[in-house]
Write an enzyme that holds these catalytic residues in place. Sequence first.
Site, mmCIF file in Angstrom:
data_model
loop_
_atom_site.group_PDB
_atom_site.id
_atom_site.type_symbol
_atom_site.label_atom_id
_atom_site.label_comp_id
_atom_site.label_asym_id
_atom_site.label_seq_id
_atom_site.Cartn_x
_atom_site.Cartn_y
_atom_site.Cartn_z
ATOM 1 N N ASN A 9 0.867 -1.175 0.000
ATOM 2 C CA ASN A 9 0.000 0.000 0.000
ATOM 3 C C ASN A 9 0.908 1.231 0.000
ATOM 4 O O ASN A 9 1.527 1.537 1.015
ATOM 5 C CB ASN A 9 -0.884 -0.036 1.260
ATOM 6 N N LYS A 11 0.015 4.250 -0.173
ATOM 7 C CA LYS A 11 -0.641 5.406 0.456
ATOM 8 C C LYS A 11 -0.457 6.645 -0.445
ATOM 9 O O LYS A 11 -0.475 6.516 -1.657
ATOM 10 C CB LYS A 11 -0.121 5.586 1.883
ATOM 11 N N HIS A 91 -9.394 0.895 5.057
ATOM 12 C CA HIS A 91 -8.120 1.077 5.759
ATOM 13 C C HIS A 91 -8.347 2.007 6.962
ATOM 14 O O HIS A 91 -9.171 2.921 6.889
ATOM 15 C CB HIS A 91 -7.084 1.672 4.805
ATOM 16 N N GLU A 93 -6.730 4.405 8.007
ATOM 17 C CA GLU A 93 -6.523 5.825 7.714
ATOM 18 C C GLU A 93 -7.763 6.425 7.046
ATOM 19 O O GLU A 93 -8.082 7.597 7.246
ATOM 20 C CB GLU A 93 -5.256 5.991 6.850
ATOM 21 N N GLU A 161 -4.899 -5.055 10.535
ATOM 22 C CA GLU A 161 -3.870 -4.037 10.737
ATOM 23 C C GLU A 161 -4.118 -3.301 12.054
ATOM 24 O O GLU A 161 -4.940 -2.360 12.092
ATOM 25 C CB GLU A 161 -3.886 -3.023 9.588
ATOM 26 N N GLY A 167 3.149 2.097 10.713
ATOM 27 C CA GLY A 167 4.145 3.161 10.582
ATOM 28 C C GLY A 167 4.914 3.473 11.850
ATOM 29 O O GLY A 167 5.584 4.506 11.929
ATOM 30 N N SER A 207 3.946 -2.349 10.175
ATOM 31 C CA SER A 207 5.399 -2.451 10.401
ATOM 32 C C SER A 207 5.987 -3.793 9.973
ATOM 33 O O SER A 207 6.911 -4.300 10.611
ATOM 34 C CB SER A 207 5.737 -2.134 11.864
HETATM 35 P P1 13P Z 1 3.396 0.207 7.505
HETATM 36 O O1 13P Z 1 3.877 -1.068 6.867
HETATM 37 O O2 13P Z 1 4.110 1.428 7.009
HETATM 38 O O3 13P Z 1 3.359 0.097 8.999
HETATM 39 O O4 13P Z 1 1.874 0.421 7.018
HETATM 40 C C1 13P Z 1 0.973 -0.627 7.124
HETATM 41 C C2 13P Z 1 -0.271 -0.257 6.409
HETATM 42 O O5 13P Z 1 -1.016 0.600 6.836
HETATM 43 C C3 13P Z 1 -0.542 -0.962 5.138
HETATM 44 O O6 13P Z 1 -1.849 -0.730 4.702
#
Ligand code: 13P
Length: 246
Positions: A9, A11, A91, A93, A161, A167, A207
């Site tokens: 992803n 983002k 997601h 976010e 997740e 992150g 992560s």
């Molecule tokens: P990270 O791998 O940067 O922690 O992000 C995970 C994520 O949100 C994938 O959709």
Amino acid sequence: MRRKVAAGNWKMNGLKASIAELKALKASTAGANCDIIICPPATLIAAMAAVSGDIIIGGQDCHWNETGAHTGDTSAEMLKDAGAGAVILGHSERRADHGETDAEVNKKTLAAWRAGLQAIVCVGETEAQRDAGETLDVIGGQLDGSTPDATTAANTIVAYEPVWAIGTGRTPTLEEVAEVHDYLRAKLVTRFGDEIGNGIRLLYGGSVKPGNAVEIFAVSNVDGGLVGGASLKATDFSGIVSAAES
Ligand code: 13P
């Protein structure tokens, strides 16, 4: 046997110059024994789908309507038309930044199927919810609400997740990952029956790095990963693809 998945992803990262990373990933993962999905920003889907080979290109969100007066939104049909084969939905976010509800994620999942896209439906608890002992209730509720009754192993992938692991460089223990994935598996089997429930791939996200992917992907009911930061560079992500092959 469920075929493993390495999904990236991107983002809100990536310009046209980043297509070189996809090409490098394609070269370094040719013939990989797992599904590889890269979800770039919408602006790059068409250009990346034109050169992605066996790598599936995905969107990061879609509207539930096919067309209409929804300024700034993208429909599942538009993603499909641009060359996408999948779309991330719900997601954390999107849930946090745009207030997306389970009912909306459910409608978006139906839209993804209508357009012929595989839905990657995300669930995950916040740190406060984990600390309060609510993890299984929260993700169980999200799973129930976000997945339509016609969910199958072919049309849907589920990603767990934990919000606090995204992150941050922090991950749950392998026991905590197993607890959640076993719980999700049992819920899927109860609702959709043995064949569908055991066929749906369950990804872990938060992560994931080349250095921890092997141990995480070996956990019970973990069928691969949904990866943010470490999917942006082909050198990092190819290590995660290798972990998904083993
Ligand atoms: P990270 O791998 O940067 O922690 O992000 C995970 C994520 O949100 C994938 O959709």
